[in-house]
Design a protein around this motif. Sequence first.
Motif, PDB file in Angstrom:
ATOM      1  N   ALA A   1      -9.921 -12.168  -3.754  1.00 22.35           N
ATOM      2  CA  ALA A   1      -8.865 -11.157  -3.814  1.00 22.35           C
ATOM      3  C   ALA A   1      -7.612 -11.649  -3.098  1.00 22.35           C
ATOM      4  N   ALA A   2      -6.458 -11.103  -3.513  1.00 26.48           N
ATOM      5  CA  ALA A   2      -5.178 -11.593  -3.000  1.00 26.48           C
ATOM      6  C   ALA A   2      -4.609 -10.742  -1.871  1.00 26.48           C
ATOM      7  N   TYR A   3      -5.274  -9.645  -1.498  1.00 28.13           N
ATOM      8  CA  TYR A   3      -4.670  -8.780  -0.489  1.00 28.13           C
ATOM      9  C   TYR A   3      -4.679  -9.454   0.892  1.00 28.13           C
TER      10      TYR A   3
ATOM     11  N   VAL B   1       0.862  -1.174   0.000  1.00 26.43           N
ATOM     12  CA  VAL B   1       0.000   0.000   0.000  1.00 26.43           C
ATOM     13  C   VAL B   1       0.901   1.227   0.000  1.00 26.43           C
ATOM     14  N   SER B   2       0.440   2.270  -0.642  1.00 27.96           N
ATOM     15  CA  SER B   2       1.200   3.516  -0.734  1.00 27.96           C
ATOM     16  C   SER B   2       0.205   4.648  -0.960  1.00 27.96           C
ATOM     17  N   PRO B   3       0.671   5.904  -0.879  1.00 23.77           N
ATOM     18  CA  PRO B   3      -0.250   7.013  -1.150  1.00 23.77           C
ATOM     19  C   PRO B   3      -0.888   6.918  -2.541  1.00 23.77           C
ATOM     20  N   GLU B   4      -0.185   6.295  -3.467  1.00 27.14           N
ATOM     21  CA  GLU B   4      -0.696   6.197  -4.844  1.00 27.14           C
ATOM     22  C   GLU B   4      -1.703   5.067  -5.017  1.00 27.14           C
ATOM     23  N   THR B   5      -1.761   4.127  -4.072  1.00 23.25           N
ATOM     24  CA  THR B   5      -2.622   2.949  -4.249  1.00 23.25           C
ATOM     25  C   THR B   5      -3.751   2.869  -3.228  1.00 23.25           C
ATOM     26  N   LEU B   6      -4.078   4.014  -2.617  1.00 21.53           N
ATOM     27  CA  LEU B   6      -5.097   3.998  -1.568  1.00 21.53           C
ATOM     28  C   LEU B   6      -6.468   3.560  -2.074  1.00 21.53           C
ATOM     29  N   SER B   7      -6.745   3.761  -3.343  1.00 21.14           N
ATOM     30  CA  SER B   7      -8.037   3.349  -3.894  1.00 21.14           C
ATOM     31  C   SER B   7      -7.956   2.019  -4.636  1.00 21.14           C
ATOM     32  N   ASP B   8      -6.801   1.386  -4.633  1.00 19.18           N
ATOM     33  CA  ASP B   8      -6.624   0.108  -5.306  1.00 19.18           C
ATOM     34  C   ASP B   8      -7.296  -0.992  -4.486  1.00 19.18           C
ATOM     35  N   PRO B   9      -8.276  -1.698  -5.039  1.00 18.79           N
ATOM     36  CA  PRO B   9      -8.965  -2.733  -4.253  1.00 18.79           C
ATOM     37  C   PRO B   9      -8.046  -3.877  -3.845  1.00 18.79           C
ATOM     38  N   ASN B  10      -6.893  -3.999  -4.498  1.00 20.55           N
ATOM     39  CA  ASN B  10      -5.969  -5.078  -4.176  1.00 20.55           C
ATOM     40  C   ASN B  10      -4.886  -4.672  -3.169  1.00 20.55           C
ATOM     41  N   ARG B  11      -4.988  -3.463  -2.618  1.00 19.54           N
ATOM     42  CA  ARG B  11      -4.006  -3.035  -1.619  1.00 19.54           C
ATOM     43  C   ARG B  11      -4.141  -3.875  -0.347  1.00 19.54           C
ATOM     44  N   ASP B  12      -3.050  -4.027   0.383  1.00 15.43           N
ATOM     45  CA  ASP B  12      -3.125  -4.630   1.706  1.00 15.43           C
ATOM     46  C   ASP B  12      -3.843  -3.674   2.655  1.00 15.43           C
TER      47      ASP B  12
END
Length: 275
Positions: A135-137, A49-60
């Motif tokens: 999902a894989a998170y 997870v990062s500031p750029e991936t906060l809306s990514d459904p696959n984020r941890d």
Amino acid sequence: MTDRELELKSVVLRRALLRTIVRAGAGHTGGGLSCLDILNLLYNRILKVSPETLSDPNRDRYIQSKGHSVEALYVVLADRGFFPASQLDAICRYQSPYVGHPTRKIPGIEMNTGALGHGLSIGVGMALAAKMDGAAYRVFTLLGDGELAEGSNWEAAMAAAHYRLDNLVAILDHNSLQITGRTREVMSNEPLDEKLRAFGWTVRAVDGHDYAALTRVLSGPPEPGRPTCVIASTIKGKGVSFMENVAKWHHGVPGEAELNLALAELDEAERRLHP
């Protein structure tokens, strides 16, 4: 980041944590210092997870169940760029969203927490949702050892094993000291490892200030069909000699002289780490 770089980063974060608590005039110093190495490692090496991936459904997902130590989470999130570090000045200020427990109003925080015993249940729900969605998170939840007196933790532990949530990792900040004294004297929860195994969990014990050891247990593959609990032995007030293993620093705020003494110790720790 290398282990040495993480060690240096933790010194910087400890300074920021202490200054933030002093500016706010409130905070949980001892528990923040005990879990800071864990948070540093999670956000700089483990979590997807990062500031750029906060809306990514696959984020941890990360849930801080011991929400009273939110200042440690704030300084790590600011350091990683989830929000400007200057916003740390607003903690505990009138109408500021930076309050004394995690809230979703802050970028990077997944869920409001702080009522002890709730975070693991939230983590179970998120991990179960991932299983249902294919999902894989992964879901990580940080607990305090004093928090385990709350019965909802054990209901959540049963559910996690029942639903075979091997995508769930509970990390126990096992500093053995809570607001009124030693956990074993206030409400003993030992033997934790045997209890959790009996509930159907894989249990791994580790030094909570050892980056290499933490990396091995947090990045390794889970045991199929079993949630994982990492019992991380930590020191309350870690990094500041006069705060270590002292109950009054559970929510004590340093005065000016104490802050200067603590910062001098951290400066010396940083000098020792530089080649």
